[in-house]
Every structure is written in C-alpha cells, then in structure tokens.
Design an enzyme around this catalytic site. Sequence first.
Site, PDB file in Angstrom:
ATOM      1  N   LYS A   1       0.803  -1.219   0.000  1.00 36.48           N
ATOM      2  CA  LYS A   1       0.000   0.000   0.000  1.00 36.48           C
ATOM      3  C   LYS A   1       0.841   1.277   0.000  1.00 36.48           C
ATOM      4  CE  LYS A   1      -3.127  -2.763   2.760  1.00 36.48           C
ATOM      5  NZ  LYS A   1      -3.495  -3.136   4.137  1.00 36.48           N
TER       6      LYS A   1
ATOM      7  N   ARG B   1      -3.223  -7.029  14.566  1.00 36.69           N
ATOM      8  CA  ARG B   1      -2.339  -6.001  15.140  1.00 36.69           C
ATOM      9  C   ARG B   1      -2.816  -4.629  14.704  1.00 36.69           C
ATOM     10  NH1 ARG B   1      -0.254  -4.553  10.269  1.00 36.69           N
ATOM     11  NH2 ARG B   1       0.114  -6.230   8.792  1.00 36.69           N
TER      12      ARG B   1
END
Lengths: 454, 80
Positions: A239, A294
Amino acid sequence: MSDFKKVLIANRGEIARRIIRTCRRLSIPTVAVYSDADRDALFVREADEAVAIGPALVKKSYLDMENIIRAAKETGADAIHPGYGFLAENSAFAERCVAEGITFIGPSASVIRLMGDKIEARRQMKAAGVAIVPGVDGALSSVEEAIQAAQEIGYPVMLKASAGGGGIGMQVVSSDDELEKAFASTAQRAGSYFGDDTLFLEKFIAAPRHIEVQIAADQHGNVVHLWERECSVQRRNQKIIEEAPSPFLDESRREALCQAAVRGARSIGYTNVGTMEFIVDEQGQFYFLEMNTRIQVEHPVTEEIAGVDLVEWQLRIAEGRPLQREALPSAPQGHAIECRVYAEDPRTFMPSPGKIETLRLPDGVRLEFAVTEGDQVTPFYDPMIGKIIAHGANRPEAIRKMKEALGRCVVSGIKHNIPLLVNVMDHPDFQAGAYTTKFVETVLKDCGQGEMRT
Amino acid sequence: MSDKKAILSPLPGVFYRKPSPEKPDYVQEGDTVKAGDVVGLIEVMKNFYEVKAEEDGVIDQFCVENESIVDVGQEIVSLK
C-alpha cells in the site's frame, strides 16, 4: 491512569513514536529497544528508557525474542506493545510474554496462529458465514489436484502460498499448462521464503479493490467496527495511499461489509484491535482475504474519521477493560487520506538509503514521521520514512489538503516517492474514486518516461 | 594488479551467499562463473537484489562474509 506500570515497545521508527505518544498522554512510562543502526533514532530519544538489543540485522535485534524479553525484565516493563511487523503476529512471542508474566498487547497466541495460517483462516471465516474467494479449502497435495480444482473454479486462478503475504508467493495462471509450470516453482519459492511450501488456489478477481474493516474487540465479548479503509493504491502489492471511508461503497454495502467483519472477529474470540481485509470486485461483491491481528500502518485514517486513539484502545483492551461504544460517533466524521512517504525512486521503486539533508514538513495535516533532518536512512529496515494524513469535511477537501501538504514538503539527500503521490492526487481517476489495485501502473504510464512532474 | 577482477556490491545493505537459509551457497571459491551468474543477494530495505558477475572468471575468494553489512561499490568477490 493505567494498570500498566511500564510498556516496552518491541518496534522502531514511526510506530514506536506513535505508541510512545499515547503512553505519554496516559502517563505510562515507556521503554524503547533499539539496534545498533537506530542508536540515534528519534524514537530512542523520546522513550523514557532505551535498551540496546543487538546489531542492525533484524533477526539479531528486533526479531530476537530473548533479548527483548530480557530488556523488559531488566527495566521492569509489565507489558509489551509489538507495533506492526517484526514480532507483532508471532504467536511464539505472544506465548513467551505470557509465560514470563508480561502482558502482550495483542490477541492470544492461539488466535494469532489461527489467522496466520491462510487456509485455516479461510475455513474459519467460511464457517462464520463470511464470504471467501471461491477456491480450494484445503492444501493442494498435487499438481493434478490443482488442475482439477482450477477447472472447477474457472480460469484465471491465483496460486498462493499458505504462509505467504505482502504479495509474495502468489501467481496468476490462465490455463492447465501455466498451472503445471507454476505449481513447482511457486511451491519452491514458498518453501524458501516462508519455510512452508503448502499451496492453495483461488479464483482470480479482475479489477480488484482492497477494502478492509477496522474492528476492536474486548475480553468481555464486545466487538465493534470502526468502518472501513480503502487501500487499493499499491505498488508491488504494497500500500501507498489509504483512505476512509472507501469512495466505492454505498451505505448498504458498507454496512454488510462491516457486519461481516464483526461476525468473523467474534467467531474466533478475537481480542485487541484488528483488521479484516477484503477483496472487492467490480460488482461490489466482497470476499475475505486475511486478518491482521495487530495495529496497522494505516490506522490513522480510521482514527481521524472515528475520533478515537486506537493505541489507547489496544492498551485498555489488554488491561481487561470493556470497550466504550459510546466513544464512537454514529457515522464516519468527514474523510481522511494517508500517504506513505518512502525512501525510494518514485518510478522504479528502487530503495534509496542515505542521509536526509533537508526535511521540511507542512502544517495543517497530521504527520507521523520516523526521521528528522540530518538523520541517516539505513538500508536495514522498511523504506517508509513517514506518513502524511489529511482530514477534511469531505473527500474533495481531504484531497485538496493532501495536495497542498505534499506541495509544501521539501526532502533532499535521498530519493523519495512524493512526486508519485502528487501525481496520484492529481489524477482524474483518483479524484473520481475510480481506481483498482492496478492504478499505480496507469499513473506511471500517464506520467510518460521523463522526470516525474512535482 | 590490473588483471585482478572483482565483483562489487551494487547497493548498500546486507550480503547473503545463499538464496535462503536452508539452501546451499550460490557459488563456492574455485567455481567458474560466467557474466550474469548470480553470486549472492543484497537485502536493502526489505527488498532483495541479485549480485551478478559482470565478466567471466573463477572465484578466487569472497571478501565479505555471509550476512555482513556492505556498502555500495564494496568488493564482494575477487576473481581470477
């Protein structure tokens, strides 16, 4: 106030700084751990205490569980925040923490293990009624089995390593012949990268969008979503730009997606903040990809539209406190965009370590940077040097703020991707919200072969 | 020493002699290499780049050890 006496941060760079900031606000003392290469880094200076844990190589420092546990014991830290990457999704580390009487700020080791196995994760989500990409449920035992499955699903299909991630260990194949060739080489690559050559197979989604849902779940059975992030602007399957909410989803699809994520997280007894990643096709049909157990790099865009501090939520959940749903607004507040600033060539993505001679950053936007002027960007870790997050009342305003902010950045001494980020913000397809995971290739083509316009 | 040939590191980073921890080394001292043959990997910012021989030769010796930190232009292998 917090139940934790001291939190050790088993990470580095911008996420270590981010965790320190929340801990400081909550009056929790922090311990940074650092490799030789990070001795002078900002996060080391900002923590209340800092412990050297080894040489620059990650496996001898940030991945060395024993050194990190020792640092926690020596400094009296009663909790460890793993950040993202490194040991954040390592079930053995979570287990070690518990065995040592240290709180691991994350889910249980068994949940990490379950979601870390892509085949098991798919099976679990399917059982929970979450759509998964059509494919083979079990591991493929032979190339013949793979070919038969591919014929049933229909080409093109994606051959994937069970232990893979980040775009590594996957290959698209369009025929029996191609599959036969790819099977052995993908298995071999998976074996050498991940130490596990198990493969599975999925339908290949053309023009895919990557949309993920931020969830949070406490130890009392409460599971909430904090809406979605669209993360389709990627290079090398990683990303670059994320935004919240997604410009692609209408209200009913948003609700269906978010509820699927909550259902999936609830089905595994998840605790901590977490992200359910989905691939969305042109018709808006979504399929579960994987779960990140996470905090994520792109968490700030959710924080901006939800008005919460996700690191604080992680700490509160780990302390055993119940989630406070009333802290959430009834709808996303405006629109947020995050740009990742990488030390790399904006066109070839070739990493560019070196000394940052100049670093001038804009105001009026949220900045999460790992470095300051004069710092050395070493070749040992991720190329991301920082993130810029713009928040506006609506998407056009967020884009305008981001463009202004990027235009005011001055970075010299290393190559960086700000020119690419500017070109994305300027691109009519991005502005229209009409982009897929292949979008960066289009931007590069439209920029021509010369120097990138800034 | 003008006839001495060398393979230099194209990037700064960590040098590896094998494609993965369980695999054998790409090449050993005494092996013959052709231009374009891979002799090792450099890891820079979580990306891996192959180090290739630019000309034919025989590996005389490795000047750096496996997993050591190298700078751009540093001699990795000397060729005979």
